[in-house]
Design an enzyme around this catalytic site. Structure first.
Site, PDB file in Angstrom:
ATOM      1  N   HIS A   1      42.633 -17.070   5.737  1.00 42.24           N
ATOM      2  CA  HIS A   1      42.427 -15.790   5.059  1.00 42.24           C
ATOM      3  C   HIS A   1      41.625 -16.021   3.795  1.00 42.24           C
ATOM      4  O   HIS A   1      41.902 -16.938   3.016  1.00 42.24           O
ATOM      5  CB  HIS A   1      43.756 -15.130   4.686  1.00 42.24           C
ATOM      6  CG  HIS A   1      43.567 -13.829   3.971  1.00 42.24           C
ATOM      7  ND1 HIS A   1      43.335 -12.643   4.631  1.00 42.24           N
ATOM      8  CD2 HIS A   1      43.545 -13.526   2.645  1.00 42.24           C
ATOM      9  CE1 HIS A   1      43.174 -11.672   3.755  1.00 42.24           C
ATOM     10  NE2 HIS A   1      43.298 -12.177   2.537  1.00 42.24           N
TER      11      HIS A   1
ATOM     12  N   ASP B   1      52.266  -2.217   4.461  1.00 40.46           N
ATOM     13  CA  ASP B   1      51.136  -2.734   3.674  1.00 40.46           C
ATOM     14  C   ASP B   1      49.919  -1.838   3.813  1.00 40.46           C
ATOM     15  O   ASP B   1      49.188  -1.623   2.848  1.00 40.46           O
ATOM     16  CB  ASP B   1      50.793  -4.155   4.102  1.00 40.46           C
ATOM     17  CG  ASP B   1      49.584  -4.684   3.347  1.00 40.46           C
ATOM     18  OD1 ASP B   1      49.679  -4.801   2.108  1.00 40.46           O
ATOM     19  OD2 ASP B   1      48.544  -4.931   3.971  1.00 40.46           O
TER      20      ASP B   1
ATOM     21  N   ARG C   1      47.136   1.629  -3.514  1.00 40.59           N
ATOM     22  CA  ARG C   1      46.690   0.742  -4.598  1.00 40.59           C
ATOM     23  C   ARG C   1      45.210   0.940  -4.869  1.00 40.59           C
ATOM     24  O   ARG C   1      44.778   0.953  -6.026  1.00 40.59           O
ATOM     25  CB  ARG C   1      46.964  -0.713  -4.233  1.00 40.59           C
ATOM     26  CG  ARG C   1      48.427  -1.122  -4.295  1.00 40.59           C
ATOM     27  CD  ARG C   1      48.635  -2.484  -3.650  1.00 40.59           C
ATOM     28  NE  ARG C   1      47.773  -3.497  -4.258  1.00 40.59           N
ATOM     29  CZ  ARG C   1      47.315  -4.566  -3.601  1.00 40.59           C
ATOM     30  NH1 ARG C   1      47.595  -4.741  -2.328  1.00 40.59           N
ATOM     31  NH2 ARG C   1      46.558  -5.447  -4.231  1.00 40.59           N
TER      32      ARG C   1
ATOM     33  N   SER D   1      50.677  -8.437  -0.070  1.00 44.38           N
ATOM     34  CA  SER D   1      49.821  -7.767   0.903  1.00 44.38           C
ATOM     35  C   SER D   1      49.245  -8.775   1.897  1.00 44.38           C
ATOM     36  O   SER D   1      49.319  -8.579   3.123  1.00 44.38           O
ATOM     37  CB  SER D   1      48.684  -7.034   0.181  1.00 44.38           C
ATOM     38  OG  SER D   1      47.766  -6.489   1.105  1.00 44.38           O
TER      39      SER D   1
ATOM     40  N   LYS E   1      51.039  -9.587   6.155  1.00 48.36           N
ATOM     41  CA  LYS E   1      50.265  -9.500   7.398  1.00 48.36           C
ATOM     42  C   LYS E   1      50.176 -10.856   8.088  1.00 48.36           C
ATOM     43  O   LYS E   1      50.300 -10.950   9.314  1.00 48.36           O
ATOM     44  CB  LYS E   1      48.862  -8.963   7.110  1.00 48.36           C
ATOM     45  CG  LYS E   1      48.826  -7.527   6.615  1.00 48.36           C
ATOM     46  CD  LYS E   1      47.426  -6.962   6.593  1.00 48.36           C
ATOM     47  CE  LYS E   1      46.538  -7.623   5.556  1.00 48.36           C
ATOM     48  NZ  LYS E   1      46.859  -7.224   4.185  1.00 48.36           N
TER      49      LYS E   1
END
Length: 432
Positions: free
Chosen positions: A87, A166, A173, A188, A192
């Protein structure tokens, strides 16, 4: 499901005053908001309180777990292959996923890469891949599992059932200026990724003008937070802190970045993209139990390209088709001679968005062929009138808007001795 009822205003006031929320209270408020039983204004107030007061370790773990529990958790234990994922916290010209996923998969590791779309000045992996004619990003869990068994590589959108809390909270947000909060960013990302069910995870935490984290200290704090959350969830997690003061590679834009990714998969391409890809691949392979290999070999041999082609074909894409190109282009030239002292990632990202390559709101459409091609890098010598970038768009009005930012894009100093060029894009490695 928690049975106790809480008063939202009291919870907001508790966090506003710097006190800790209990695990039960956090579970209740996440469940309530996900189910539509809590209005946006109350969750917005709580998010702003968290933005200023933070979350302690217990709160952060509870918040993350509650978001994981809001949906389903994927299970790839039947694949017969180790699983690894990566990620990135988002950047400009960050096409690494397109090369990294098939590269790691070419070594027999299953890579279930669930990616997102671009927003603001940062690009989105799904937008890039959709510039390949026919490429399909929406897969069912069954299709994902089948493709991972056959090819070991998949890049697609997460299903709506994966951490739905999320998805709702992130949208809020974004609308309430509470994105740049380390605990909210960390929860967040990790809700996931943990729900995704991967065995191991490597995080690319960006720092610099084109990243959410502007200074190295904040980036390291976020990296440590992410690694701790992953480790606590029994996911083998490491993080690299990488430079995002200047764009990755020479292209920013959807089809442009696919084109550059294909160059890297063919053994060429910009050195910074190749170096970061190989470094992340090494981390992912190590986490999956594969050591003593040099991932660069599978870039040079074509093995990674073969896996990429198989993945694209499995998801309906046609690599033989011509990638989209923009209808209009404009060349930007140097206004003086000297040495390039900076190519500002944030400005380049904003220019690409203005040209149509990105979106200001989630509902905005993007142009596949729009974007920026950089002809110079930090440290290069230039002469007045030399091309330094080319802008691409389908709309001449967007070109006019983008050109307003050209003065902030590239700085040119008197000579090369005034330029400090970093040794590489990787600034730090964080592990548990």
């Amino acid at each position: 499901m928690t049975s106790r009822h809480f008063h939202p205003v009291e919870l907001i006031a508790t966090k506003r005053d710097g006190e800790a929320l209990t695990t039960e209270a956090i579970t209740w408020i996440i469940e309530r908001y996900t189910a539509g039983g809590l209005p946006d204004e109350q969750m917005s107030a709580l998010l702003m309180a968290i933005y200023y007061q933070g979350l302690n370790t217990q709160e952060l773990h509870a918040w993350t777990q509650a978001m994981i529990n809001s949906g389903t958790r994927m299970d790839f234990s039947t694949l017969g292959h180790p699983t690894a994922d990566k990620h990135s916290t988002g950047g400009v010209g960050d096409k690494i996923t397109l090369v990294l996923t098939p590269l790691v998969a070419s070594y027999g590791v299953a890579v279930p890469q669930l990616s997102g779309r671009g927003l603001g000045h940062t690009g989105g992996t799904l937008d890039k891949l959709e510039s390949i004619p026919g490429y399909r990003v929406n897969l069912t869990p069954e299709e994902m599992t089948r493709q991972l068994k056959d090819i070991r590589a998949v890049i697609c959108a997460p299903t709506a059932a994966l951490a739905p809390a999320d998805q709702k909270i992130y949208a809020l947000r974004d609308a309430t200026a509470t994105v740049e909060s380390i605990p909210l960013i960390a929860s967040s990302i990790m809700s996931k990724k943990i729900a995704e069910g991967t065995d191991s995870l490597v995080l690319d935490v960006k720092v610099g003008s084109g990243a959410f984290m502007k200074d190295l200290g904040s980036a390291r704090t976020l990296a440590h937070t992410l690694v701790r959350l992953g480790t606590a969830a029994q996911v083998n997690t490491t993080a690299l802190v990488t430079d995002m003061s200047t764009p990755l590679g020479r292209t920013v834009g959807n089809a442009l970045e696919v084109e550059e990714s294909l160059e890297v998969l063919s053994g060429g391409g910009p050195q910074d993209v190749r170096d970061l890809t190989v470094a992340l691949a090494t981390e992912m392979l190590r986490a999956a139990g594969i050591t003593g290999v040099n991932p660069a070999e599978h870039l040079d041999s074509g093995a990674a390209m073969d896996t990429f082609a198989a993945m694209v074909s499995a998801q309906g894409g046609d690599l033989r088709a011509t990638l989209p190109t923009a209808h209009h282009e404009h060349q930007v030239v140097a206004d003086r001679s000297g040495s390039v002292t900076s190519v500002d990632a944030l400005t380049v990202g904003l220019i690409a968005r203005r040209l149509g390559a990105g979106r200001a709101q989630r509902c905005d459409a993007v142009q596949a062929g729009a974007g920026v091609r950089l002809h110079v890098r930090r440290g290069d010598s230039v002469t007045a009138g030399q091309p330094v970038a080319t802008f691409y768009t389908d709309d001449t009005k967007l070109m006019v808007s983008a050109l307003e930012l050209t003065e902030q894009m590239i700085e040119i100093g008197p000579d090369a001795t005034d330029t400090t060029v970093p040794d590489g894009v990787i600034l730090d490695r964080i592990s548990n």
